[in-house]
Design an enzyme around this catalytic site. Structure first.
Site, PDB file in Angstrom:
ATOM      1  N   ASP A 274       0.832  -1.200   0.000  1.00 46.84           N
ATOM      2  CA  ASP A 274       0.000   0.000   0.000  1.00 46.84           C
ATOM      3  C   ASP A 274       0.873   1.260   0.000  1.00 46.84           C
ATOM      4  O   ASP A 274       1.853   1.344   0.745  1.00 46.84           O
ATOM      5  CB  ASP A 274      -0.867  -0.025   1.265  1.00 46.84           C
ATOM      6  CG  ASP A 274      -1.932   1.055   1.270  1.00 46.84           C
ATOM      7  OD1 ASP A 274      -2.805   1.008   0.389  1.00 46.84           O
ATOM      8  OD2 ASP A 274      -1.870   1.941   2.147  1.00 46.84           O
TER       9      ASP A 274
ATOM     10  N   GLU B   9      14.622 -15.375   0.051  1.00 47.47           N
ATOM     11  CA  GLU B   9      15.043 -16.474   0.932  1.00 47.47           C
ATOM     12  C   GLU B   9      14.046 -17.626   0.905  1.00 47.47           C
ATOM     13  O   GLU B   9      14.346 -18.719   1.355  1.00 47.47           O
ATOM     14  CB  GLU B   9      15.152 -15.983   2.384  1.00 47.47           C
ATOM     15  CG  GLU B   9      16.333 -15.082   2.651  1.00 47.47           C
ATOM     16  CD  GLU B   9      16.228 -14.447   4.032  1.00 47.47           C
ATOM     17  OE1 GLU B   9      15.498 -14.983   4.904  1.00 47.47           O
ATOM     18  OE2 GLU B   9      16.866 -13.394   4.233  1.00 47.47           O
TER      19      GLU B   9
END
Ligand code: GLC
Length: 571
Positions: A214, A270
């Site tokens: 956002d 990751e």
């Protein structure tokens, strides 16, 4: 191409992502507020529609002063919308259907009910607690003037007094680029950065596939918080919602914001499969936008430039050209979007207006269907907003008493009309809530004539908008393999190249497709060499013309889009 292989790392490059506004999607318990169990119940509908992913607007614990974009606790679910266990079930059930789940993260501001903001009342200026927000002393002898002239996007001042434990105003002010209940976080503070990395991991560890970010362009503010010259002229290429030119505003699109996304990208990488980000980036042009998609930053961002082009072939073509070129330079796929929870639904937005300013919604629907079909054949990924597949119009006549958009209240009713695209969906039946929930309740009232626009009413109906979307998504995924890949304009038949847009797409492992959008209010006859094999059309106003001599040609009605199978060229 899009894939149901849930271990794939590149699914997002051409995905069709369906935006769910949870409060308005489906209500399982009858309180009139949509919820996560309601969404889970409707996953078969979304699988059948053919979407690759859902993006759910916020469902965190929130006082709902801005529809949940005011988050009180980033690690919990609002009890009205569900529980953490429901989210786990959502992820599991969506994945079982080959649908990814993207959440919404709100890093620019918290809710004023967030624990951090509450701690201001019991701590002192200069303390670590105060350093989490953008707080400055007021100007003037009594510090009665705000620290600078920044305004709220939702109208009025961008600053409010910090209050003490007794509720009395202090000489300090906090920044809120949005509502007073949405204090801006201080992204210069490492504690804020660490907290959000931790929040990302919290949800990634639960199996969320990515985040829509956002106000992704807003986190960093220019050093010294200088006044902004609000007289900067418009150049037609700015944000529709935020009326400042973000290239100039000291609170938008600052270069420092990119460092944050580099760190976030490292976190996403990751995970396996890799988690993805899509930025809500209202920036002034496609050049600034592409910077967010550099290889070590966000995977994609919303392309609002195209959304703002309207029903205008020249503007659409220019936006496509700039977007494709600038994304190619950073090796990222573009995204396309025509509607979301902040803008007027595209059936209404694209409609021609009469002398009284009233939209012609029949033509609006015709244009919306055409624009959607054409856009679905552009290279990259596409975001759909719940209800557009039903052809829902904007609800323009909501009673002020039921409106909740904070900008409506802050502007004295002259702006903040976003409730009109957030009215709960019609699913079935003849009377409200049209199957939205088990009772007649819905947090915003639905128009009485929405029975004809329900999922039930449109299912299996040959020319319904729902069936058009279904066919388009299935064709896009299965046969044509539209999505990423080569894209080239074709010269149209008429004198004005912007009355008719035509492009050829040749994916590696799908059909070669010519996508045509006739924007004119008269039919167009296509060049015969484009062939006549229609894969899909947005209206039934498409006919093969018998030409006495030479090959047949296709006539495409006004305001209509078609996908044609490109004829095999001679060896
Ligand atoms: C984004 C959201 C919008 C919200 C605003 C403040 O623009 O899409 O709904 O009001 O941010 O969080």
């Amino acid at each position: 191409m899009s894939t149901h292989d849930m271990t794939a790392d590149d699914w997002w490059r051409d995905a069709v992502v369906y935006q769910v506004y949870p409060r308005s999607f489906a209500d399982s318990d009858g309180d009139g507020i949509g919820d996560i169990p309601g969404l889970i119940d409707r996953l078969d509908y979304l699988a059948d529609l053919g979407v690759d992913a859902i993006w759910a607007s916020p469902f965190y614990t929130s006082p709902l002063h801005d529809g949940g974009y005011d988050v009180a606790d980033y690690r919990s679910v609002d009890p009205r919308l569900g529980t953490l266990a429901d989210v786990d079930r959502l992820i599991e059930q969506a994945h079982a259907r080959g649908i990814r789940v993207i959440m919404d993260i709100v890093p620019n501001h918290t809710s004023s009910e967030h624990a951090w903001f509450q701690e201001l009342a019991t701590t002192e200026p200069g303390s670590p607690e105060w350093d989490r927000f953008v707080i400055r002393e007021g100007r003037g002898p009594d510090r009665e003037e705000p620290p600078n002239n920044w305004r709220s996007v939702f109208h009025g001042r961008g600053w409010s007094h910090v209050r003490d434990g007794a509720g009395e105003p202090t000489g300090y002010w906090y920044l809120h680029l949005f509502d007073t209940t949405q204090p801006d976080l201080n992204w210069e503070n490492p504690e804020v950065r660490a907290e959000f990395v931790d929040i990302l991991r919290f949800w990634f560890d639960r199996g969320i596939d990515g985040f829509r970010i956002d106000v992704a362009h807003g986190l960093v503010k220019e050093e010294g918080l200088p006044d902004f010259d609000y007289t900067v002229p418009d150049d037609q290429k700015h944000q529709a919602m935020f009326d400042e030119d973000s290239a100039h505003a000291p609170f938008w699109d600052q270069d420092g914001v990119h460092e944050i996304y580099r760190e976030w990208r490292r976190v996403a990488n990751e995970y396996s499969p890799t988690r993805i980000f899509c930025g809500e980036t209202w920036v002034p042009n496609p050049v600034r936008l592409a910077r967010y998609q550099r290889p070590d930053e966000l995977h994609t961002s919303f392309n609002f430039d195209y959304l703002q082009a309207g029903w205008d072939g020249k503007a659409m073509r220019m936006s496509v050209d700039e977007t494709v070129a600038n994304h190619a330079a950073v090796e990222a796929p573009p995204t396309w979007v025509l509607s979301n929870h902040d803008v007027i639904r595209h059936r209404t937005r694209l409609a021609p207006v009469d002398a009284h300013g009233d939209p012609d919604l029949e033509r609006g629907l015709r244009r919306a269907r055409a624009a959607t079909l054409f856009t679905l054949a552009l290279p990259g990924s596409m975001y759909l907003y719940q209800g557009e597949e039903l052809g829902l119009p904007e609800v323009t006549d909501l009673d002020p008493a039921v409106r909740q958009d904070p900008a409506w209240h802050r502007s004295g009713g002259t702006d903040g009309l976003r409730d009109g695209c957030r009215v709960p969906l019609p699913w079935s039946g003849a009377v409200p809530s049209f199957g939205f929930g088990p009772t007649a309740n819905s947090w915003l009232p639905q128009p009485a004539d929405w029975a004809d626009l329900s999922v039930e009413a449109e299912t299996g109906v040959e020319d319904s908008t729902l069936e058009l979307y279904r066919r388009a998504l299935h064709l896009r995924r299965a046969e044509t393999a539209l999505g990423e890949g080569p894209f080239a304009w074709l010269d149209g038949p008429g004198d004005d190249p912007t009355d008719l847009l035509a492009a050829v797409r040749t994916p590696d492992d799908g059909l070669s497709v010519i996508s045509v959008l006739n924007l004119a209010d008269a039919p167009a006859v296509l060049p015969a060499e484009w062939g006549t094999e229609v894969l899909l059309a947005s209206s039934d106003d498409v006919a093969v013309l018998d030409v006495h001599e030479g090959p047949a040609a296709l006539a495409v009605g006004s305001e209509t889009a078609v996908w044609l199978r490109r004829p095999m060229t001679e060896p």
